[in-house]
Design a protein around this motif. Structure first.
Motif: not given
Length: 448
Positions: A215, A218-224
């Protein structure tokens, strides 16, 4: 049997075994007819997804964890018991995935595992000779003659309990409970205070740190979606063929037949006769299929089972589940693997380390020792690797309850402890601590 001529009733022309005598056949047929009009419990597309996942296992790119109750009970049915079984399986899957680096295909012995095969049609209970208990889908386990009378209405009860269980499982696995950020929530109190629980907590903390790191990057964890839900499949032994027939449907998209009582079905050691009704029935449905292979299985029989159940050699279609016993697995399994490989069958090899290691304690309790369970798994891994096969999975009986049914484990259960919490309706199960201990040890074998 020619698949082009197969129908859900074809098994009725073949030799049957392990089918209970129903006192009123007309009542049974009325119930089966009613079941045939009810909605499917699972869908063909879900079964195809499981076949694809098992194809990865057959190819050595994933691992199968098949686990759950020996026999589900009509009496022990609650949201808490379903949740706690799922917790243990999710914990085991996390340990296996984190420790081995391969995806874990999660299949429960749940939402349909109500019937049990028996070696004898009768059993001695005290001074009574009673019909053997064959599961709550057939009759009650109370030790009286009236309780052991088969009641076809129990088939309908089993259907509705399976539907309710599936509904809750889908809510848990797709609705946030299986989110990786919840790994600490999956820990029961008695597990979190054990050595296995502390090892699990360490992994859970590392996963949480990894998620925070991603997170922060900058990785969008909600999109995974893979981080927030899991695919969880159901399975049971296809024992009562009238029930399985009633829940078999033709898929509207492909025209193929699927047994919609579960995603995966298996034939047991007692019902794997190639010319028998169980193999005949399973040969015609397009679900992924399993078959147990015990100590009497020969290489020729293993190949014949493969040809009957998977003539088109579809990866992920067939799982061969060895249950050979801790003392014989390294002797008996290699010839089976070699014969199946020579025949060109792309099977999943899995190990049932439970049923070949059952014995009666001095008190008369049926039990298993954790050391024997692990010894068979270790022998299974050794045999597979000696033959160049991928040790693709384990098939275990467990519960989320803190039972004392199997001896040993890190929190040593002794013979004197068996009567403390021995609640199974049939065979002894691993408790949560023993199950987690097993997962850690299997992860080490996978790394090796």
């Amino acid at each position: 049997m020619d698949r082009g001529e197969w129908t859900p009733t074809s098994w009725r022309d073949l030799p049957t075994s392990q089918q209970h005598d129903w006192p009123d056949e007309s009542a049974l047929e009325r119930v089966l007819n009613d079941l045939g009009g009810l909605p499917p419990l699972v869908f063909a597309g879900e079964a195809r997804n499981l076949t694809a996942a098992l194809a990865d296992v057959a190819d050595g790119r994933a691992f199968l964890l098949q686990a759950g109750d020996c026999a589900e009970s009509f009496l022990d049915f609650s949201a808490d018991s379903i949740r706690d079984k799922l917790k243990v399986i999710l914990q085991m899957a996390v340990v296996l995935t984190y420790g081995s680096g391969v995806p874990v295909v999660k299949v429960g012995r749940i939402a349909g595992q109500f019937a049990k095969p028996r070696s004898s049609p009768t059993e001695r209970v005290g001074d009574q000779n009673l019909p053997s208990f064959r599961g709550h889908i057939v009759h009650d386990d109370a030790p009286t003659a009236s309780a052991r009378v088969a009641d076809p209405e129990r088939l309908v009860t089993a259907y509705h309990q399976s539907a309710a269980t599936l509904n809750l499982l889908r809510a848990f696995t797709k609705g946030g409970f299986a989110d990786l950020s919840q790994v600490h929530v999956w820990n029961q109190q008695f597990v979190s205070t054990s050595a296995e629980g502390r090892r699990y907590e360490a992994i859970a903390s590392e996963i949480e740190r990894a998620l925070r790191f991603m997170k922060a990057c900058g990785i969008d964890l909600q999109a995974e979606a893979q981080l927030h839900q899991v695919d969880f499949y159901t399975s049971h032994e296809a024992l009562l063929l009238g029930y399985e027939e009633a829940l078999t449907r033709r898929d509207s998209l492909t025209g193929d037949w699927y047994d919609c009582s579960a995603h995966m079905l298996w034939a047991g050691e007692r019902t794997r006769q190639v010319d028998g009704a169980h193999i005949g029935f399973l040969s015609g449905v397009d679900n992924p299929i399993g078959c147990k292979l015990g100590p009497t299985a020969t290489p020729e029989e293993a190949v014949a089972v493969c040809r009957a159940l998977d003539p088109d050699r579809v990866p992920g279609r067939l799982t061969l589940i060895s249950r050979l016993g801790a003392g014989r697995v390294t002797e008996l399994l290699p010839p089976l693997i070699a014969a199946v490989r020579k025949a060109g069958q792309p099977v999943v090899w899995a190990c049932d380390p439970m049923h070949g290691n059952t014995f009666a304690s001095p008190s008369g309790r049926k039990t298993r020792h954790f050391d024997d369970v692990m010894a068979e798994i270790q022998g299974f891994f050794a045999a597979c690797r000696a033959e160049g096969a991928w040790p693709g999975g384990v098939h275990v009986e467990l519960t989320g309850d803190n039972v004392t049914e199997c001896l040993g484990g890190a929190e040593e259960i002794l013979e004197t402890h068996l009567d403390v919490r021995y609640t199974t309706t049939c065979d002894p199960r691993l408790n949560a601590r023993q199950s987690l201990d097993l997962a850690f040890r299997v992860a080490e074998l996978l790394r090796g």
